[in-house]
Design a protein around this motif. Structure first.
Motif, short mmCIF file in Angstrom:
data_model
loop_
_atom_site.label_atom_id
_atom_site.label_comp_id
_atom_site.label_asym_id
_atom_site.label_seq_id
_atom_site.Cartn_x
_atom_site.Cartn_y
_atom_site.Cartn_z
N ARG A 34 4.19 36.22 18.66
CA ARG A 34 5.01 36.63 19.80
C ARG A 34 5.69 35.43 20.44
N PHE A 35 4.96 34.31 20.56
CA PHE A 35 5.53 33.09 21.13
C PHE A 35 6.65 32.54 20.24
N GLY A 36 6.48 32.61 18.93
CA GLY A 36 7.53 32.17 18.01
C GLY A 36 8.79 33.00 18.14
N ARG A 37 8.62 34.32 18.28
CA ARG A 37 9.80 35.18 18.48
C ARG A 37 10.49 34.86 19.79
N GLU A 38 9.73 34.58 20.83
CA GLU A 38 10.31 34.24 22.13
C GLU A 38 11.07 32.91 22.06
N LEU A 39 10.51 31.95 21.35
CA LEU A 39 11.21 30.67 21.19
C LEU A 39 12.51 30.84 20.42
N GLU A 40 12.49 31.65 19.38
CA GLU A 40 13.70 31.87 18.59
C GLU A 40 14.76 32.58 19.42
N ARG A 41 14.35 33.55 20.22
CA ARG A 41 15.30 34.27 21.08
C ARG A 41 15.91 33.32 22.10
N THR A 42 15.10 32.45 22.68
CA THR A 42 15.60 31.48 23.66
C THR A 42 16.53 30.49 22.99
N ARG A 43 16.20 30.05 21.78
CA ARG A 43 17.05 29.11 21.06
C ARG A 43 18.42 29.73 20.77
N ARG A 44 18.43 31.00 20.39
CA ARG A 44 19.72 31.69 20.13
C ARG A 44 20.54 31.83 21.41
N ARG A 45 19.87 32.09 22.54
CA ARG A 45 20.60 32.24 23.80
C ARG A 45 21.16 30.90 24.28
N LEU A 46 20.47 29.81 24.04
CA LEU A 46 20.91 28.50 24.53
C LEU A 46 21.84 27.77 23.57
N ALA A 47 21.96 28.21 22.35
CA ALA A 47 22.77 27.52 21.34
C ALA A 47 24.23 27.37 21.76
N PRO A 48 24.90 28.40 22.27
CA PRO A 48 26.30 28.21 22.68
C PRO A 48 26.45 27.19 23.82
N LYS A 49 25.55 27.23 24.78
CA LYS A 49 25.61 26.29 25.89
C LYS A 49 25.32 24.87 25.42
N HIS A 50 24.39 24.75 24.50
CA HIS A 50 24.07 23.43 23.95
C HIS A 50 25.27 22.86 23.20
N SER A 51 25.92 23.71 22.44
CA SER A 51 27.11 23.28 21.70
C SER A 51 28.22 22.86 22.66
N ALA A 52 28.42 23.62 23.73
CA ALA A 52 29.46 23.28 24.71
C ALA A 52 29.15 21.96 25.39
N LEU A 53 27.91 21.73 25.73
CA LEU A 53 27.53 20.46 26.35
C LEU A 53 27.72 19.29 25.38
N ARG A 54 27.39 19.50 24.12
CA ARG A 54 27.56 18.44 23.13
C ARG A 54 29.04 18.10 22.96
N ASP A 55 29.89 19.13 22.94
CA ASP A 55 31.33 18.89 22.83
C ASP A 55 31.86 18.14 24.05
N GLU A 56 31.41 18.53 25.25
CA GLU A 56 31.86 17.86 26.46
C GLU A 56 31.40 16.40 26.48
N LEU A 57 30.19 16.15 26.02
CA LEU A 57 29.70 14.77 25.96
C LEU A 57 30.52 13.93 25.01
N SER A 58 30.85 14.48 23.85
CA SER A 58 31.66 13.71 22.90
C SER A 58 33.06 13.45 23.46
N GLU A 59 33.62 14.42 24.21
CA GLU A 59 34.93 14.19 24.84
C GLU A 59 34.84 13.09 25.88
#
Length: 76
Positions: A34-59
């Motif tokens: 159950r904890f693994g499923r919760e971590l995977e769900r959280t990772r999927r929800r945060l992936a777009p925000k993480h990608s946006a922050l990484r792009d902003e940092l590189s800019e």
């Protein structure tokens, strides 16, 4: 005769103890799944925000103007 009955009791208590340990291990297994499923769900929800922050940092790093080294502060 009395010594023989203790053998049966101790063997049955050993099996009961193993059954309790197996039940606890099964509950831990379910919790970890159950904890693994919760971590995977959280990772999927945060992936777009993480990608946006990484792009902003590189800019920001690309926009930073390199400065020539100066003398700096000298102590007397």
């Amino acid at each position: 005769m009395a010594g023989v009955s203790w053998v049966g009791v101790s063997v049955s208590l050993g099996f009961v103890g193993l059954a309790v340990l197996a039940w606890c291990a099964f509950r831990v297994y379910l919790g970890v799944r159950r904890f693994g499923r919760e971590l995977e769900r959280t990772r999927r929800r945060l992936a777009p925000k993480h990608s946006a922050l990484r792009d902003e940092l590189s800019e920001l790093q690309d926009a930073r103007v390199p400065q020539a080294p100066r003398d700096g502060v000298r102590s007397s």
